[in-house]
Design a protein around this motif. Structure first.
Motif, short mmCIF file in Angstrom:
data_model
loop_
_atom_site.label_atom_id
_atom_site.label_comp_id
_atom_site.label_asym_id
_atom_site.label_seq_id
_atom_site.Cartn_x
_atom_site.Cartn_y
_atom_site.Cartn_z
N LEU A 134 38.65 25.04 40.52
CA LEU A 134 38.30 26.24 39.78
C LEU A 134 38.06 27.42 40.72
O LEU A 134 37.48 27.26 41.80
CB LEU A 134 37.05 25.99 38.95
CG LEU A 134 37.29 25.08 37.74
CD1 LEU A 134 36.00 24.46 37.27
CD2 LEU A 134 37.96 25.84 36.62
N ALA A 135 38.51 28.59 40.30
CA ALA A 135 38.33 29.80 41.10
C ALA A 135 37.08 30.55 40.63
O ALA A 135 36.64 30.38 39.50
CB ALA A 135 39.55 30.70 40.97
N ASN A 136 36.51 31.33 41.52
CA ASN A 136 35.34 32.15 41.17
C ASN A 136 35.55 33.57 41.62
O ASN A 136 36.32 33.84 42.52
CB ASN A 136 34.09 31.61 41.86
CG ASN A 136 33.64 30.29 41.29
OD1 ASN A 136 33.75 29.27 41.93
ND2 ASN A 136 33.17 30.31 40.07
N ARG A 137 34.82 34.47 40.97
CA ARG A 137 34.78 35.84 41.47
C ARG A 137 33.33 36.29 41.49
O ARG A 137 32.47 35.63 40.92
CB ARG A 137 35.64 36.77 40.59
CG ARG A 137 35.28 36.79 39.14
CD ARG A 137 35.85 38.00 38.41
NE ARG A 137 37.30 38.03 38.31
CZ ARG A 137 37.96 38.36 37.19
NH1 ARG A 137 37.30 38.64 36.08
NH2 ARG A 137 39.26 38.41 37.16
N SER A 138 33.08 37.37 42.22
CA SER A 138 31.69 37.85 42.26
C SER A 138 31.51 38.91 41.18
O SER A 138 32.46 39.46 40.64
CB SER A 138 31.37 38.42 43.63
OG SER A 138 32.24 39.49 43.92
N PHE A 139 30.28 39.16 40.86
CA PHE A 139 29.98 40.05 39.76
C PHE A 139 28.73 40.85 40.09
O PHE A 139 27.97 40.49 40.98
CB PHE A 139 29.72 39.20 38.50
CG PHE A 139 30.55 39.63 37.34
CD1 PHE A 139 31.88 39.27 37.26
CD2 PHE A 139 30.00 40.39 36.33
CE1 PHE A 139 32.64 39.65 36.19
CE2 PHE A 139 30.78 40.79 35.25
CZ PHE A 139 32.09 40.42 35.17
N GLY A 140 28.50 41.93 39.34
CA GLY A 140 27.37 42.80 39.61
C GLY A 140 26.04 42.06 39.71
O GLY A 140 25.79 41.13 38.98
N GLY A 141 25.21 42.48 40.67
CA GLY A 141 23.86 41.95 40.75
C GLY A 141 23.74 40.62 41.46
O GLY A 141 22.69 40.00 41.42
N ALA A 142 24.80 40.13 42.08
CA ALA A 142 24.72 38.84 42.76
C ALA A 142 25.39 38.92 44.12
O ALA A 142 26.33 39.70 44.31
CB ALA A 142 25.40 37.76 41.93
N GLN A 143 24.91 38.12 45.04
CA GLN A 143 25.52 38.12 46.37
C GLN A 143 26.34 36.86 46.61
O GLN A 143 26.72 36.56 47.73
CB GLN A 143 24.43 38.27 47.43
CG GLN A 143 23.91 39.70 47.48
CD GLN A 143 22.70 39.85 48.36
OE1 GLN A 143 21.77 39.08 48.28
NE2 GLN A 143 22.71 40.87 49.19
N VAL A 144 26.59 36.11 45.55
CA VAL A 144 27.44 34.92 45.64
C VAL A 144 28.55 35.04 44.60
O VAL A 144 28.44 35.81 43.66
CB VAL A 144 26.65 33.62 45.38
CG1 VAL A 144 25.67 33.36 46.50
CG2 VAL A 144 25.95 33.69 44.05
N SER A 145 29.62 34.26 44.82
CA SER A 145 30.70 34.22 43.82
C SER A 145 30.43 33.05 42.90
O SER A 145 30.68 31.91 43.27
CB SER A 145 32.05 34.04 44.51
OG SER A 145 32.46 35.24 45.08
N ARG A 146 29.92 33.32 41.72
CA ARG A 146 29.59 32.22 40.82
C ARG A 146 30.18 32.42 39.43
O ARG A 146 29.85 31.71 38.51
CB ARG A 146 28.08 32.06 40.72
CG ARG A 146 27.36 33.27 40.11
CD ARG A 146 25.99 32.88 39.60
NE ARG A 146 25.03 32.63 40.64
CZ ARG A 146 24.09 33.52 41.01
NH1 ARG A 146 24.02 34.70 40.45
NH2 ARG A 146 23.23 33.20 41.95
N THR A 147 31.06 33.42 39.32
CA THR A 147 31.58 33.71 38.00
C THR A 147 32.92 33.04 37.77
O THR A 147 33.86 33.23 38.53
CB THR A 147 31.71 35.24 37.82
OG1 THR A 147 30.44 35.82 38.09
CG2 THR A 147 32.14 35.58 36.43
N PHE A 148 32.99 32.23 36.72
CA PHE A 148 34.23 31.57 36.32
C PHE A 148 34.92 32.48 35.32
O PHE A 148 34.27 33.13 34.51
CB PHE A 148 33.91 30.21 35.68
CG PHE A 148 33.29 29.25 36.65
CD1 PHE A 148 34.08 28.30 37.28
CD2 PHE A 148 31.95 29.33 36.96
CE1 PHE A 148 33.52 27.42 38.20
CE2 PHE A 148 31.38 28.45 37.88
CZ PHE A 148 32.17 27.50 38.50
N TYR A 149 36.23 32.51 35.38
CA TYR A 149 36.92 33.45 34.51
C TYR A 149 38.27 32.92 34.07
O TYR A 149 38.84 32.03 34.70
CB TYR A 149 37.08 34.81 35.21
CG TYR A 149 37.91 34.74 36.47
CD1 TYR A 149 37.36 34.28 37.67
CD2 TYR A 149 39.25 35.13 36.47
CE1 TYR A 149 38.13 34.19 38.82
CE2 TYR A 149 40.02 35.05 37.62
CZ TYR A 149 39.46 34.58 38.79
OH TYR A 149 40.21 34.50 39.92
N ALA A 150 38.75 33.44 32.97
CA ALA A 150 40.08 33.12 32.47
C ALA A 150 40.79 34.46 32.28
O ALA A 150 40.60 35.12 31.27
CB ALA A 150 40.00 32.36 31.15
#
Lengths: 660, 217, 252
Positions: free
Chosen positions: A144-160
């Motif tokens: 699974l791939a992740n991207r980063s998102f506002g307010g976080a310093q890690v890439s924990r967002t899963f997306y489609a």
């Protein structure tokens, strides 16, 4: 008499609370589950997942939605992604960090215990969705791939792609469909909940309107769950769908469910700017665009003037004359500061006259730099559908090169502006997601629970699904455990008849006003009042003025509304009028709460309470609580404030700082 | 539809090849006619072929009936055809009917005479039933027939350009890449096939078929 | 800069599924061309209500092109004609000429009876989904998400198939009233992923049977569906469905 709120937070250290709760809660035995009915209103992420999960467990579920299919609920429009503490990227993420980021992002106004639970179950959500066949983005190795998102310093967002909400909703919808096929869920589409039926102090059913026939129908159950979304449409122009409304929630409020923190309204920083007064809604561009897009306005006021007059185009302004104000003010987070910070910064620039479109209410979001760094193919891969969407609406393609100067390629920049997007406030619920009415539960955006004063990107999907799949199906059993001794209640009981009659009377009242103004014209006025006086920057005077205007508007509504047609059969205008009646009340609630909260925090910004640099100034000494509002028997009476104090055990409350 | 359709295309291929023989050799053609006419297995094959054709036609009408029902009784006031939609694909039934009409003509011209003569000897025909070649010469000396046959061939061309890839699609042996390949293969194949038929018709219509020349020399 | 245009809207009025419908017309003057088509209809409805008339009823909700609620047949094309394909709500007035008459009709198909005016009943799609458009997994049963490796190409293709919004434009455009593009998109999504493979045969059979039962027509590969699909679903999905279906039947 002031009510006392019991949040029912289990004892023990924060990370152990949920495990403890599950270990000791009451359960319903399999045979008794078959005897128990649950009404779930709404089929968004929270509603559909709850309905499906409850039905899988054996409960009989009645599921309602106002659209023609459960798959149309507005969760579908979420673009960016969903957070989970999987730490697949090995960048130091953990349940604690997700919990911490969410509490911090919420400006320390959320309950620790709730948020910790949310972070804990976030990982199960991803597993669940993958098993359902949700096609999350993958890396070449198949992971699974992740991207980063506002307010976080890690890439924990899963997306489609840019359609994460759609895919998650379709996943929940497919599970729901499976249960409909099994006969465990009865689905009622194009039905709207008009009121909750209370018998002996407990929620025991609802009155719903069949939107096609116009008839009112009664439904009885052992518990009622509302998953009816937020009240963003109070502002008329928002990123909510046209049908989104707060009628179910407000009716519950009228029946005694308290409304918590209504003033926490999130403004999304990346929407397509308003183009005119005929506009019906605002379109959101996913926040993920801020990962690679840079936000700027001109450094020179004369450039801004030229842009507003239409004599200059954005790409004509050279690099050195651009003010990347978020990167300038917040070097550590740059363009990825939380939504409220980004929104206010945009407003601040535009208020100073640096707005870049004809209304002066827009800033640029530019991909020139990232396209040169990563190539147009990579950028299109990430944001192609968003670019297409933007072009469809505005006729401008942000992936198209405009010119080359001094060896730098300039691409057409997007224009964006903040807009009402999400409401953190909502129906007050305890740790079990139960409202102040026993047997009435609220899940998803509809409740207030997990986001505090501000929601981080990609957390709404997480919360909706957490509530629906992994929290409510447990906690509701604690309530239902002793309910199976009661026989199924008949809908012929006087309480049902009375409630139905009251709804009928209200509909007749609206139909018989026979004034001159259409629903939309009054709604637009409501939106205008809300945006001007109860919007992004609030003041005491403005709020008081706003309240006065809202009361006057309600009078106008009650005396000068015109609904064509009759109450029989399908009448869209009548339904809109019912929604509007409740939007006005909700608007007042937002104003009351905003007026009383003499601090700035998260989505609530009082201009009196800011630092010299224009940052929000919280007042933890006096406002470290959940502000709950209790209905006083009539729309005309001001609601009463009840406070639920917050207790933090592991997080040290600090000033939010995204600068370094 | 797809299976019967593909089988019919296969038949047309054989038929086309046979026709070409007529272009070059009268004797060869008549020999083939004779061979195909008098054997039990040829008759069986013909019956099989007829069954395929009938099935194809029956399904066409049955599916059209279903589809019209599914369409509902209300028609659109305005319709705008997207460029992507081939004309043929929307008019397969009409094309099919034209083809059937052509078939009747064809039967009347050739097959009826040749086939029945063999099955029911004793009746007198002119030219002789065994002289398939003579039949061709005779028929295409009439310009009206030539025009009718050309129209017929064009209809078949349209029907097959869609029919071929559509059959592959229905059988599930298509996909993102293969769709275009099938379309390409289908178009080329069907065009060649129809050209084959056309050459025979024109060759005899204008009297320039090599077999005619050799006959006169 | 936006310019203003005037158009005549010719719209379908119908009181119920059994009632006879007719066209009404309304002139819209000086509409800015950056107004969306649905906003233009909002303006029309405001004017109609101002005249004391009932508004024109049509489905719409998110107005972002994702919920699939909007369903208008505009000037002979489902969702109206755009370059890339888009839903009705993503159609802008700049696509029309000044003085043009715009004909607005409902989806016309036996599978989608009219509820009122241009609002149609698409419950049939839900029923097809209920027949098998899912993986049979219970909440809480799932293994770790990364335990199943899925090649990126498969995941991407499944995503493309899953983009279907269930608006019904494919049925509306099809001369056979066929729902194959809708059904095949769901079947394809799950057939492409290992999670969905287990039930793939059963799913294809069940969904096709339900589609037939509900009276949708047969696919004759005219590609009208693909041409109007706002989410660019392709008929290669239909080929895949056919393949799955034939294999499932042969295995029986």
């Amino acid at each position: 008499m002031t009510k006392v709120l019991d949040s029912k937070i289990p004892a023990g250290p924060v990370p152990e609370k949920w495990k403890e709760y599950k270990a000791h809660q009451r359960l319903v035995n399999p045979k008794n589950k078959l005897k128990l009915d649950v009404i779930v209103v709404g089929t968004g992420l929270a509603g559909a997942s709850a309905a499906a999960s409850l039905a899988e467990m054996g409960f009989n579920v009645y599921n309602f939605c106002i659209q023609d299919s459960p798959r149309r609920a507005h969760s579908i429009a979420a673009q960016g992604g969903i957070n989970a503490a999987k730490n697949y990227q090995n960048d130091g993420d953990s349940v604690y960090r997700l919990f911490y980021d969410t509490v911090k992002g919420g400006d320390y106004r959320a309950r620790e215990a709730n948020v910790y639970r949310l972070a804990e179950v976030s990982n199960n959500i991803i597993d669940q969705c993958v098993a359902q066949g949700v096609p999350f983005a993958r890396e070449y190795g198949g992971m699974l791939a992740n991207r980063s998102f506002g307010g976080a310093q890690v890439s924990r967002t899963f997306y489609a792609k840019g359609q994460t909400g759609q895919q998650l909703l379709l996943g929940a919808y497919s599970s729901l469909s499976k249960e409909v096929q099994r006969g465990k869920v009865k689905l009622f589409t194009r039905y709207e909940m008009e009121d909750v039926v209370i018998i002996d102090g407990r929620a025991r059913g609802i009155i719903a309107k069949n939107l096609v026939t116009g008839k009112l129908e009664r439904f009885s159950a052992n518990a009622v769950v509302i998953a009816t979304g937020g009240y963003g449409n109070t502002y008329f122009l928002s990123t909510n769908a046209m049908g989104c409304n707060c009628t179910a929630a407000v009716q519950c409020f009228r029946k005694g469910a308290m409304m918590a923190n209504p003033s926490y309204v999130q403004i999304h920083p990346t929407c397509i700017p308003v183009h005119g007064d005929k506009q019906s809604k605002l379109t959101l561009m996913s926040e993920s665009l801020r990962n690679d897009g840079r936000i700027w306005v001109p450094k020179k006021l004369e450039d801004a003037k030229a842009l507003q007059a239409g004599t200059k185009q954005g790409y004509e302004i050279p690099e050195e004359d651009r003010d990347y104000y978020l990167e300038r003010r917040y070097p550590a987070f740059g363009n990825l500061v939380p939504r409220d910070v980004a929104s206010r910064a945009a407003k601040e620039r535009c208020d100073k006259g640096f707005g870049v479109n004809n209304t002066g209410l827009a800033v640029f979001l530019d991909f020139s730099e990232s396209i040169q760094r990563l190539g147009i193919d990579e950028i299109r891969q990430r944001y192609g559908n968003l670019f297409d969407m933007y072009e469809e609406i505005t006729d401008v393609n942000p992936g198209e090169k405009a010119c080359t100067r001094n060896g730098i390629d300039y691409y057409y920049p997007m224009m964006i502006f903040p807009a009402i997007h999400y409401t953190m406030g909502g129906v007050w619920v305890d740790y079990e997601l139960q409202t102040t009415i026993p047997g009435l539960f609220a899940i998803g955006e509809c409740n207030f629970s997990d986001h505090g004063a501000n929601r981080l990107g990609a957390s709404a999907l997480m919360q909706g699904l957490a509530d629906g799949y992994f929290v409510l199906p447990y906690t509701i059993q604690n309530y239902l455990a002793d309910q199976s001794i009661w026989p199924r209640l008949s809908t012929d009981m006087p309480e049902f008849a009375e409630t139905e009659k009251a709804v009928e009377k209200e509909i007749d009242r609206l139909m018989n006003i026979k004034g001159k103004r259409s629903v939309d014209s009054i709604h637009k006025e409501l939106g205008h009042i809300m945006w001007e006086h109860v919007g992004m920057g609030r003041t005491k005077e403005g709020l008081e003025e706003g309240l006065k205007l809202l009361k006057a508007l309600r009078k106008e509504f009650d005396t000068n509304l015109f609904i064509p047609g009759s109450k029989e059969g399908l009448n869209v205008e009548l339904d809109k009028a019912i929604h509007l009646r409740d939007f006005i009340l909700m608007g007042e609630l937002v104003a009351y709460d905003a007026l009383h909260r003499e601090e700035s925090c998260g989505g609530h910004f009082r201009e009196e309470h800011q630092t010299e640099e224009g940052e929000a100034k919280r007042d933890d000494e006096n406002f470290f609580y959940v502000g709950c509002w209790d209905y006083q028997g009539s729309d005309d009476k001001a609601p009463e404030l009840v406070k639920e104090p917050l207790q933090y055990e592991i997080i040290k409350v600090q000033t939010r700082n995204y600068k370094n | 539809m797809s299976v019967t359709g593909l089988a019919l295309i296969l038949f047309l291929t054989f038929h086309g090849c046979m026709n070409v023989v007529a272009l070059f050799s009268k004797e060869g053609y008549n020999w083939i006619c004779e061979m195909l006419g008098a054997n039990w297995y040829a008759v069986a094959a013909t019956m099989g072929l007829a069954l395929l054709a009938l099935l194809h036609i029956f399904f066409a009408f049955w599916l059209t009936f279903q589809n019209r029902k599914a369409r509902g009784s209300n028609r659109y006031e305005v319709t705008d055809k997207p460029e992507k939609v081939e004309w043929a694909s929307q008019n397969m039934l009409v094309l099919g009917i034209i083809i059937c009409l052509g078939l009747v003509l064809h039967f009347y011209n050739f097959w009826y005479n040749m086939m029945f003569a063999e099955l029911f000897p004793g009746i007198h025909y002119d030219p002789a039933p065994a002289d398939g070649f003579g039949k061709i010469v005779c028929t295409f000396s009439n310009p009206i027939y030539v025009v009718l046959y050309i129209i017929w061939l064009v209809a078949i061309w349209f029907h097959l350009t869609h029919g071929f890839w559509s059959a592959m699609q229905t059988l599930g042996v298509s996909g993102k890449i293969w769709l275009n390949r099938w379309k390409c293969i289908g178009s080329i194949y069907v065009t060649l096939l129809m050209l084959l038929f056309l050459v025979v018709v024109l060759g005899f219509a204008f009297g320039c078929a090599p077999s005619l020349c050799s006959a006169c020399c | 800069m936006a310019k203003n245009i005037s158009v005549t809207i010719k719209f379908w009025k119908q009181n119920g599924p059994k009632e006879k419908g007719h066209f009404d017309t309304h002139e819209l003057k000086n509409i800015p061309d950056d107004t969306s088509f649905l906003e233009a209809l909002d303006i029309m409805n405001e004017e109609l209500i101002g005249e004391g008339k009932e508004p024109f009823v049509f489905d719409h909700d998110c107005r972002e092109g994702i919920c699939g609620m909007c369903s208008l047949y505009i000037n002979g094309t489902p969702h109206g004609k755009t370059e890339r394909g888009a839903t009705t709500c993503q159609l802008y007035m700049r696509k029309f000429k000044d003085g043009e008459t715009i004909t607005v009709e409902p989806w016309r198909s036996a599978g989608f009876p009219v509820i009122k005016d241009c609002m149609v009943d698409r419950n049939a799609f839900d029923k097809i989904m209920q027949a098998g458009g899912y993986t049979t997994i219970r909440t809480g049963q799932a293994q770790d998400a990364n335990a199943i490796l899925i090649p990126k190409e498969d995941a991407d293709e499944a995503m493309d198939c899953a983009s279907c919004i269930g608006c019904g434009a494919c049925v509306a455009a099809c001369k056979n009233g066929s729902a194959m593009l809708f059904v095949s998109s769901k079947v394809s999504q799950l057939a492409l992923l290992p999670q969905g493979k287990v039930e793939a045969a059963k799913r294809a059979k069940a969904m096709v049977a339900k589609m037939d039962e509900l009276g949708f027509g047969n696919c004759t590969n005219t590609r009208a569906c693909e041409a109007v699909c706002p989410k660019c679903e392709t008929i290669s999905n239909i080929a895949r469905l056919n393949r799955e279906f034939i294999c499932a039947k042969l295995a029986d």
